[in-house]
Design a protein around this motif. Structure first.
Motif, PDB file in Angstrom:
ATOM      1  N   ALA A 384       0.871  -1.184   0.000  1.00  0.00           N
ATOM      2  CA  ALA A 384       0.000   0.000   0.000  1.00  0.00           C
ATOM      3  C   ALA A 384       0.905   1.230   0.000  1.00  0.00           C
ATOM      4  O   ALA A 384       2.061   1.176   0.435  1.00  0.00           O
ATOM      5  N   TRP A 385       0.372   2.328  -0.493  1.00  0.00           N
ATOM      6  CA  TRP A 385       1.144   3.564  -0.583  1.00  0.00           C
ATOM      7  C   TRP A 385       0.548   4.612   0.337  1.00  0.00           C
ATOM      8  O   TRP A 385      -0.668   4.835   0.333  1.00  0.00           O
ATOM      9  N   LEU A 386       1.407   5.275   1.124  1.00  0.00           N
ATOM     10  CA  LEU A 386       0.953   6.290   2.084  1.00  0.00           C
ATOM     11  C   LEU A 386       1.594   7.636   1.761  1.00  0.00           C
ATOM     12  O   LEU A 386       2.809   7.735   1.593  1.00  0.00           O
ATOM     13  N   SER A 387       0.742   8.661   1.709  1.00  0.00           N
ATOM     14  CA  SER A 387       1.224  10.023   1.443  1.00  0.00           C
ATOM     15  C   SER A 387       1.468  10.764   2.755  1.00  0.00           C
ATOM     16  O   SER A 387       0.776  10.527   3.751  1.00  0.00           O
ATOM     17  N   GLY A 388       2.431  11.664   2.713  1.00  0.00           N
ATOM     18  CA  GLY A 388       2.764  12.418   3.917  1.00  0.00           C
ATOM     19  C   GLY A 388       1.639  13.298   4.408  1.00  0.00           C
ATOM     20  O   GLY A 388       1.503  13.537   5.612  1.00  0.00           O
ATOM     21  N   TYR A 389       0.797  13.791   3.492  1.00  0.00           N
ATOM     22  CA  TYR A 389      -0.250  14.739   3.894  1.00  0.00           C
ATOM     23  C   TYR A 389      -1.422  14.075   4.622  1.00  0.00           C
ATOM     24  O   TYR A 389      -2.233  14.750   5.259  1.00  0.00           O
ATOM     25  N   ARG A 396       6.209  12.857   9.337  1.00  0.00           N
ATOM     26  CA  ARG A 396       7.370  12.896  10.228  1.00  0.00           C
ATOM     27  C   ARG A 396       8.435  11.867   9.794  1.00  0.00           C
ATOM     28  O   ARG A 396       9.630  12.152   9.818  1.00  0.00           O
ATOM     29  N   ILE A 397       7.986  10.697   9.377  1.00  0.00           N
ATOM     30  CA  ILE A 397       8.911   9.661   8.914  1.00  0.00           C
ATOM     31  C   ILE A 397       9.640  10.124   7.646  1.00  0.00           C
ATOM     32  O   ILE A 397      10.854   9.942   7.507  1.00  0.00           O
ATOM     33  N   ASN A 398       8.894  10.746   6.730  1.00  0.00           N
ATOM     34  CA  ASN A 398       9.509  11.255   5.489  1.00  0.00           C
ATOM     35  C   ASN A 398      10.602  12.278   5.803  1.00  0.00           C
ATOM     36  O   ASN A 398      11.689  12.241   5.213  1.00  0.00           O
ATOM     37  N   MET A 399      10.304  13.183   6.737  1.00  0.00           N
ATOM     38  CA  MET A 399      11.286  14.220   7.076  1.00  0.00           C
ATOM     39  C   MET A 399      12.504  13.612   7.782  1.00  0.00           C
ATOM     40  O   MET A 399      13.632  14.093   7.619  1.00  0.00           O
ATOM     41  N   ARG A 400      12.277  12.557   8.538  1.00  0.00           N
ATOM     42  CA  ARG A 400      13.386  11.884   9.227  1.00  0.00           C
ATOM     43  C   ARG A 400      14.343  11.302   8.194  1.00  0.00           C
ATOM     44  O   ARG A 400      15.561  11.379   8.342  1.00  0.00           O
ATOM     45  N   THR A 411      10.741  14.895  -4.068  1.00  0.00           N
ATOM     46  CA  THR A 411      10.624  14.231  -5.374  1.00  0.00           C
ATOM     47  C   THR A 411      10.602  12.704  -5.233  1.00  0.00           C
ATOM     48  O   THR A 411      10.631  11.988  -6.229  1.00  0.00           O
ATOM     49  N   ALA A 412      10.573  12.229  -4.002  1.00  0.00           N
ATOM     50  CA  ALA A 412      10.569  10.777  -3.761  1.00  0.00           C
ATOM     51  C   ALA A 412       9.169  10.215  -3.974  1.00  0.00           C
ATOM     52  O   ALA A 412       8.167  10.949  -3.984  1.00  0.00           O
ATOM     53  N   GLU A 413       9.104   8.907  -4.151  1.00  0.00           N
ATOM     54  CA  GLU A 413       7.808   8.234  -4.223  1.00  0.00           C
ATOM     55  C   GLU A 413       7.189   8.172  -2.832  1.00  0.00           C
ATOM     56  O   GLU A 413       7.875   8.344  -1.813  1.00  0.00           O
ATOM     57  N   GLU A 414       5.890   7.922  -2.784  1.00  0.00           N
ATOM     58  CA  GLU A 414       5.216   7.799  -1.494  1.00  0.00           C
ATOM     59  C   GLU A 414       5.796   6.629  -0.712  1.00  0.00           C
ATOM     60  O   GLU A 414       6.437   5.742  -1.267  1.00  0.00           O
ATOM     61  N   LEU A 415       5.544   6.631   0.580  1.00  0.00           N
ATOM     62  CA  LEU A 415       6.022   5.539   1.428  1.00  0.00           C
ATOM     63  C   LEU A 415       5.259   4.265   1.058  1.00  0.00           C
ATOM     64  O   LEU A 415       4.033   4.226   1.118  1.00  0.00           O
TER      65      LEU A 415
END
Length: 534
Positions: A384-389, A396-400, A411-415
């Motif tokens: 599954a794909w999760l967006s930061g918004y 928070r994980i993306n920024m880490r 410019t990265a793909e979603e988590l």
């Protein structure tokens, strides 16, 4: 040639469309609750039937006593006006009531529940997928059929056994795939368990029918003939076995004649039958890959090992990590693979899993020719794909990841969150697009995948390593950690040593999440070099 036609007559089962339960252990746990609900419903039905039978039993006992007395003196009994009245009443109304009670269907509730739940049941493809997973685990981890049948797997909490019927079904699955190597192994296991006296619905005749043909297909004509004769001892009228016997004897006689005529030139003889063993497949590094999955063939030398260190990492003086730096460990030198310890909390993991579970779908790959997304047998998981918004934890994980890698995640793909299924795996692959795949990420408009960040969100009891066959590296899952590596050199050229795989999960439930970072936005964060391989 009529005999040749006879020996291929075993029917093959058909498979239906699948919900893909076998590709995700996380979603398979829902089936446990479904089955528990059905068992409760079944017990309610049994109780209702028992209550109904108890009523009938009491009525029968009462009537038995009454009729025993009445039959001793029928005239005297019905001469009593009350007895006469009650006899009329019983036969006119009470027996009708008893008939209605006997005919009353107590199964309505259970059947209704079963009908509702059946739409969520696994189907043929799930069963076949789970069976193939066992065969895959058997090969990858060098397990014999007896070990699997007795449930003697490393790290198991709930030991389970395979019956002769189970072994027979595994053999049939292999047979439908023309995988006669595994057909022989599992039919042989079924036969041994039957020989040991196991009570089963499957009989030795059926097992020997498949086994003899599988052995024949692998070139062991002597053994095939022996097994066919054993079958005919049990069932002398077996049509296919009688045809096979004649055919095998004919082939052996023909080979004997050929050998006599060419006895002086033995070296030129060639067998027309297949050789025993696992069939050659499409994956050239299969042996290296499976050895690494078992923890064998790791190529780290003591000299190189001394250059690997653990350290505290502050993200290049990032304010978030100055007072509480991240724990960093070198897992490998070339390519450089770094593990971050205690980098995601249990609470964060549970939130990510809860967000992902309702969206889990069979994982796909991008077809290098068409560009279309498609499911493949070498990737057994759901994702599954999760967006930061959509949740502050994901943001928070993306920024880490950005703070610790120094790379721009905008410019990265979603988590991507992935849960592996029975024997779940992803065979050796590259994360980046090669030169023969120029349009792989064209729609994203962010360039190639420059790096991979991989969170391990669960411990795995056995199996499930991330391995790099090109360099002989194995990285084992550890909950709360993450590994990071660059897929591209600073020049933008692909690093082919990063070809990696997710080994089959032998025992346990593997959850991971990953972030693929792309080239765009990294121009000043990771400047290009003049050398292609730097």
């Amino acid at each position: 040639m009529i005999y040749h036609v006879l020996i291929v007559g075993i029917l093959l089962p058909q498979t239906l469309a699948h919900p893909g339960f076998f590709t995700s252990i996380g979603q398979m746990t829902d089936l446990i609750h479904t089955e528990k609900d059905l068992v409760t419903s079944l017990k309610d039905y049994i109780k209702a039937e028992e209550d109904k039978l108890e009523q009938i039993k009491k009525w029968a006992e009462k009537l038995d006593r009454l009729t025993s007395t009445a039959t001793k003196d029928p005239e005297g009994f019905v001469g009593h006006p009350v007895n006469a009245f009650k006899l009329m009443k019983r036969l006119n109304t009470e027996w009708s009531e008893l008939e209605n009670l006997v005919l009353k269907d107590m199964s309505d509730g259970f059947i209704s529940n079963l009908t509702i739940q059946r739409q969520y049941f696994p189907n043929d493809e799930d069963q076949v997928g789970a069976a193939k997973a066992l065969l895959r685990l058997q090969d990858t981890y060098n397990l014999d059929t007896d070990t699997i049948s007795k449930g003697n797997l490393p790290g198991v909490k709930h030991k389970s056994f395979l019956t002769a019927e189970d072994c027979f079904e595994l053999g049939k699955v292999a047979y439908t795939e023309a995988d006669y190597y595994h057909t022989e192994l599992w039919m042989g296991q079924a036969l041994r368990q039957l020989d040991e006296g196991e009570v089963a619905t499957v009989d030795k005749v059926s097992v020997l029918d498949y086994l003899s043909y599988a052995v024949y297909q692998q070139g062991d004509l002597d053994k095939a003939l022996l097994l066919t004769k054993k079958l005919l001892e049990l069932d002398p009228e077996h049509q296919r076995a009688n045809g096979n016997l004649k055919y095998f004897e004919y082939i052996m006689a023909k080979e004997k004649d050929d050998n006599k005529s060419t006895s002086g030139d033995q070296s030129d003889q060639k067998s027309t039958l297949r050789k025993k063993g696992i069939a050659v497949d499409y994956l050239p590094e299969r042996q290296k890959y499976e050895m690494l999955c078992r923890g064998e063939g790791i190529k780290m030398t003591p000299r190189r090992q001394k250059k690997l260190f653990c350290r505290y990492h502050d993200g290049n003086r990032n304010p978030k990590f100055i007072l509480a730096p991240a724990k960093q460990e070198d897992e490998w030198d070339k390519p450089r693979i770094i593990r971050f310890h205690d980098i995601i909390s249990d609470a964060e993991i549970e939130i990510v899993k809860d967000l992902a579970k309702p969206r889990l779908r069979r994982a796909t790959i991008s077809n290098p020719i068409t560009g279309d997304l498609e499911t493949v047998h070498y990737r057994i998981s759901k994702s599954a794909w999760l967006s930061g918004y959509e949740n502050p934890v994901v943001s928070r994980i993306n920024m880490r990841i950005q703070d610790l890698t120094g790379l721009d995640v905008s410019t990265a793909e979603e988590l991507q969150v992935a849960n592996y299924g029975v024997g779940g795996q992803y065979e050796p692959h590259f994360d980046f697009a090669r030169k023969d795949e120029p349009d792989a990420f064209k729609e994203l408009g962010t360039g190639n995948r420059i790096a991979t960040w991989l969170f391990y969100m669960s411990d795995v009891s056995a199996g499930g390593a991330t391995v790099f066959p090109e360099v002989g590296a194995s990285v084992w899952p550890k909950k709360g950690t993450a590994v990071f590596w660059y897929n591209l050199f600073a020049s933008g050229e692909g690093d082919y040593s990063t070809r990696h795989a997710a080994c089959p999960v032998l025992v346990g439930n593997k959850w991971v999440s990953n972030k693929w970072l792309h080239e765009r936005g990294q121009e000043f964060r990771r400047p290009c070099t003049l050398s292609e391989l730097e």
